[in-house]
Design a protein around this motif. Structure first.
Motif, PDB file in Angstrom:
ATOM      1  N   ALA A  25      51.421  80.562 -27.911  1.00 25.73           N
ATOM      2  CA  ALA A  25      49.963  80.626 -27.908  1.00 25.73           C
ATOM      3  C   ALA A  25      49.385  79.212 -27.995  1.00 25.73           C
ATOM      4  CB  ALA A  25      49.479  81.460 -29.078  1.00 25.73           C
ATOM      5  N   LEU A  26      48.397  78.951 -27.163  1.00 26.36           N
ATOM      6  CA  LEU A  26      47.730  77.648 -27.169  1.00 26.36           C
ATOM      7  C   LEU A  26      46.435  77.787 -27.956  1.00 26.36           C
ATOM      8  CD1 LEU A  26      47.576  74.721 -26.146  1.00 26.36           C
ATOM      9  CD2 LEU A  26      46.351  75.579 -24.162  1.00 26.36           C
ATOM     10  N   ASP A  27      46.438  77.270 -29.171  1.00 31.32           N
ATOM     11  CA  ASP A  27      45.225  77.248 -29.983  1.00 31.32           C
ATOM     12  C   ASP A  27      45.178  75.921 -30.726  1.00 31.32           C
ATOM     13  OD1 ASP A  27      47.076  77.543 -32.008  1.00 31.32           O
ATOM     14  OD2 ASP A  27      46.521  79.584 -32.498  1.00 31.32           O
ATOM     15  N   ASN A  29      45.078  75.199 -33.855  1.00 29.79           N
ATOM     16  CA  ASN A  29      45.976  75.087 -35.004  1.00 29.79           C
ATOM     17  C   ASN A  29      47.372  74.631 -34.549  1.00 29.79           C
ATOM     18  OD1 ASN A  29      46.683  75.337 -37.770  1.00 29.79           O
ATOM     19  ND2 ASN A  29      47.661  77.300 -37.321  1.00 29.79           N
ATOM     20  N   ALA A  30      47.871  75.248 -33.482  1.00 27.85           N
ATOM     21  CA  ALA A  30      49.184  74.863 -32.963  1.00 27.85           C
ATOM     22  C   ALA A  30      49.160  73.435 -32.417  1.00 27.85           C
ATOM     23  CB  ALA A  30      49.616  75.839 -31.870  1.00 27.85           C
ATOM     24  N   ILE A  31      48.064  73.052 -31.801  1.00 30.17           N
ATOM     25  CA  ILE A  31      47.938  71.687 -31.269  1.00 30.17           C
ATOM     26  C   ILE A  31      47.925  70.683 -32.414  1.00 30.17           C
ATOM     27  CG2 ILE A  31      46.406  70.088 -30.063  1.00 30.17           C
ATOM     28  CD1 ILE A  31      45.580  72.488 -28.298  1.00 30.17           C
ATOM     29  N   CYS A  32      47.222  71.004 -33.473  1.00 30.89           N
ATOM     30  CA  CYS A  32      47.178  70.102 -34.632  1.00 30.89           C
ATOM     31  C   CYS A  32      48.568  69.919 -35.230  1.00 30.89           C
ATOM     32  CB  CYS A  32      46.220  70.640 -35.691  1.00 30.89           C
ATOM     33  SG  CYS A  32      44.493  70.590 -35.197  1.00 30.89           S
ATOM     34  N   ILE A  33      49.324  70.990 -35.331  1.00 30.88           N
ATOM     35  CA  ILE A  33      50.687  70.902 -35.868  1.00 30.88           C
ATOM     36  C   ILE A  33      51.576  70.087 -34.922  1.00 30.88           C
ATOM     37  CG2 ILE A  33      52.746  72.250 -36.434  1.00 30.88           C
ATOM     38  CD1 ILE A  33      50.765  74.441 -37.456  1.00 30.88           C
ATOM     39  N   GLY A  34      51.432  70.310 -33.612  1.00 31.01           N
ATOM     40  CA  GLY A  34      52.192  69.514 -32.645  1.00 31.01           C
ATOM     41  C   GLY A  34      51.785  68.051 -32.661  1.00 31.01           C
ATOM     42  N   ALA A  35      50.497  67.804 -32.849  1.00 31.34           N
ATOM     43  CA  ALA A  35      49.992  66.424 -32.893  1.00 31.34           C
ATOM     44  C   ALA A  35      50.500  65.691 -34.127  1.00 31.34           C
ATOM     45  CB  ALA A  35      48.473  66.426 -32.864  1.00 31.34           C
ATOM     46  N   GLN A  36      50.793  66.424 -35.190  1.00 33.80           N
ATOM     47  CA  GLN A  36      51.322  65.794 -36.403  1.00 33.80           C
ATOM     48  C   GLN A  36      52.632  65.071 -36.091  1.00 33.80           C
ATOM     49  OE1 GLN A  36      52.021  68.580 -39.582  1.00 33.80           O
ATOM     50  NE2 GLN A  36      52.820  67.017 -40.971  1.00 33.80           N
ATOM     51  N   ASP A  37      53.485  65.673 -35.285  1.00 35.92           N
ATOM     52  CA  ASP A  37      54.747  65.021 -34.900  1.00 35.92           C
ATOM     53  C   ASP A  37      54.488  63.802 -34.022  1.00 35.92           C
ATOM     54  OD1 ASP A  37      56.182  66.925 -36.289  1.00 35.92           O
ATOM     55  OD2 ASP A  37      56.487  68.207 -34.524  1.00 35.92           O
ATOM     56  N   VAL A  38      53.548  63.925 -33.099  1.00 35.55           N
ATOM     57  CA  VAL A  38      53.226  62.797 -32.214  1.00 35.55           C
ATOM     58  C   VAL A  38      52.665  61.632 -33.016  1.00 35.55           C
ATOM     59  CG1 VAL A  38      51.746  62.039 -30.312  1.00 35.55           C
ATOM     60  CG2 VAL A  38      52.839  64.277 -30.202  1.00 35.55           C
ATOM     61  N   LEU A  39      51.788  61.938 -33.954  1.00 37.83           N
ATOM     62  CA  LEU A  39      51.134  60.901 -34.752  1.00 37.83           C
ATOM     63  C   LEU A  39      52.031  60.370 -35.874  1.00 37.83           C
ATOM     64  CD1 LEU A  39      47.655  62.648 -35.076  1.00 37.83           C
ATOM     65  CD2 LEU A  39      48.196  60.667 -33.659  1.00 37.83           C
ATOM     66  N   GLU A  40      53.058  61.164 -36.230  1.00 34.68           N
ATOM     67  CA  GLU A  40      53.961  60.830 -37.335  1.00 34.68           C
ATOM     68  C   GLU A  40      53.195  60.713 -38.656  1.00 34.68           C
ATOM     69  OE1 GLU A  40      56.014  57.308 -36.007  1.00 34.68           O
ATOM     70  OE2 GLU A  40      57.151  58.419 -34.517  1.00 34.68           O
ATOM     71  N   TRP A  41      52.288  61.675 -38.876  1.00 34.74           N
ATOM     72  CA  TRP A  41      51.505  61.729 -40.105  1.00 34.74           C
ATOM     73  C   TRP A  41      52.131  62.744 -41.046  1.00 34.74           C
ATOM     74  CZ3 TRP A  41      45.697  62.070 -38.261  1.00 34.74           C
ATOM     75  CH2 TRP A  41      45.345  60.862 -37.634  1.00 34.74           C
ATOM     76  N   ASP A  42      51.804  62.640 -42.330  1.00 32.72           N
ATOM     77  CA  ASP A  42      52.289  63.600 -43.319  1.00 32.72           C
ATOM     78  C   ASP A  42      51.590  64.947 -43.170  1.00 32.72           C
ATOM     79  OD1 ASP A  42      53.916  61.621 -44.354  1.00 32.72           O
ATOM     80  OD2 ASP A  42      52.447  60.994 -45.864  1.00 32.72           O
ATOM     81  N   LYS A  64      44.327  75.733 -20.924  1.00 29.44           N
ATOM     82  CA  LYS A  64      43.895  77.075 -21.307  1.00 29.44           C
ATOM     83  C   LYS A  64      43.499  77.871 -20.058  1.00 29.44           C
ATOM     84  CE  LYS A  64      42.885  79.487 -25.090  1.00 29.44           C
ATOM     85  NZ  LYS A  64      43.865  79.854 -26.083  1.00 29.44           N
ATOM     86  N   GLU A  65      42.764  77.232 -19.152  1.00 26.33           N
ATOM     87  CA  GLU A  65      42.362  77.898 -17.907  1.00 26.33           C
ATOM     88  C   GLU A  65      43.574  78.200 -17.031  1.00 26.33           C
ATOM     89  OE1 GLU A  65      40.233  79.948 -15.412  1.00 26.33           O
ATOM     90  OE2 GLU A  65      39.388  79.129 -17.249  1.00 26.33           O
ATOM     91  N   GLN A  66      44.534  77.282 -17.001  1.00 27.09           N
ATOM     92  CA  GLN A  66      45.754  77.496 -16.225  1.00 27.09           C
ATOM     93  C   GLN A  66      46.531  78.699 -16.770  1.00 27.09           C
ATOM     94  OE1 GLN A  66      48.602  74.294 -16.561  1.00 27.09           O
ATOM     95  NE2 GLN A  66      49.470  74.717 -14.562  1.00 27.09           N
ATOM     96  N   ILE A  67      46.629  78.797 -18.072  1.00 27.16           N
ATOM     97  CA  ILE A  67      47.330  79.936 -18.688  1.00 27.16           C
ATOM     98  C   ILE A  67      46.598  81.234 -18.380  1.00 27.16           C
ATOM     99  CG2 ILE A  67      47.907  80.992 -20.909  1.00 27.16           C
ATOM    100  CD1 ILE A  67      48.555  78.141 -21.931  1.00 27.16           C
ATOM    101  N   LYS A  68      45.257  81.224 -18.458  1.00 31.65           N
ATOM    102  CA  LYS A  68      44.473  82.426 -18.149  1.00 31.65           C
ATOM    103  C   LYS A  68      44.657  82.839 -16.694  1.00 31.65           C
ATOM    104  CE  LYS A  68      40.796  81.866 -21.559  1.00 31.65           C
ATOM    105  NZ  LYS A  68      39.365  81.563 -21.754  1.00 31.65           N
TER     106      LYS A  68
END
Length: 144
Positions: A25-27, A29-42, A64-68
């Motif tokens: 699912a693309l939302d 919350n999931a993007i923020c969690i994925g971005a945490q790894d990219v940013l290397e933040w706690d 999102k439009e592509q998935i729809k």
């Protein structure tokens, strides 16, 4: 000192969104969690922090439009009721595909033969490939 999202981070997060797997699912919350790894933040960044970045916002909307669109495309396809029915359909389509390939091969052979014989008879390739003449049918008023 507050943490900032650099242009490089922004590009990496946008790329992560563009390559988001179809099954997940693309939302935000999931993007923020994925971005945490990219940013290397706690802690993950907030949605608002990511939403402020234009490239991330555009990547999110586009993906999102592509998935729809993909979902609409798949929902329009008839779904088999069972695995056996799906296997039969695949088999039938493969047979039809093989038949069409054979037919196409025979048509190509005939076309090559016609081109070869026409060339031997003295017709140029340009003459052979000339468009068909248009036929002007008389209007019904001409017969009365």
């Amino acid at each position: 000192m507050p943490k900032t999202i650099t242009v490089l981070h922004e590009k990496k997060i946008a790329q992560m969104i563009r390559h988001w797997p179809d099954g997940h699912a693309l939302d935000w919350n999931a993007i923020c969690i994925g971005a945490q790894d990219v940013l290397e933040w706690d802690k993950p960044p907030t949605r608002q922090a990511l939403d402020k970045k234009p490239s991330i916002k555009v990547a999110y909307k586009a993906r999102k439009e592509q998935i729809k669109a993909e979902h609409r495309k798949q929902s329009g396809m008839p779904k088999p009721r069972s695995t056996l029915e799906a296997m039969k359909r695949i088999s039938r389509l493969q047979e039809e595909n093989d038949l069409l390939r054979t037919e196409l091969s025979k048509m190509a052979e005939v076309a090559n033969r016609l081109i070869y014989n026409a060339t031997i008879a003295g017709l140029s390739r340009e003459r052979l490939m000339a468009p068909l003449p248009t036929i002007h049918e008389p209007s019904p008023r001409q017969y009365t």
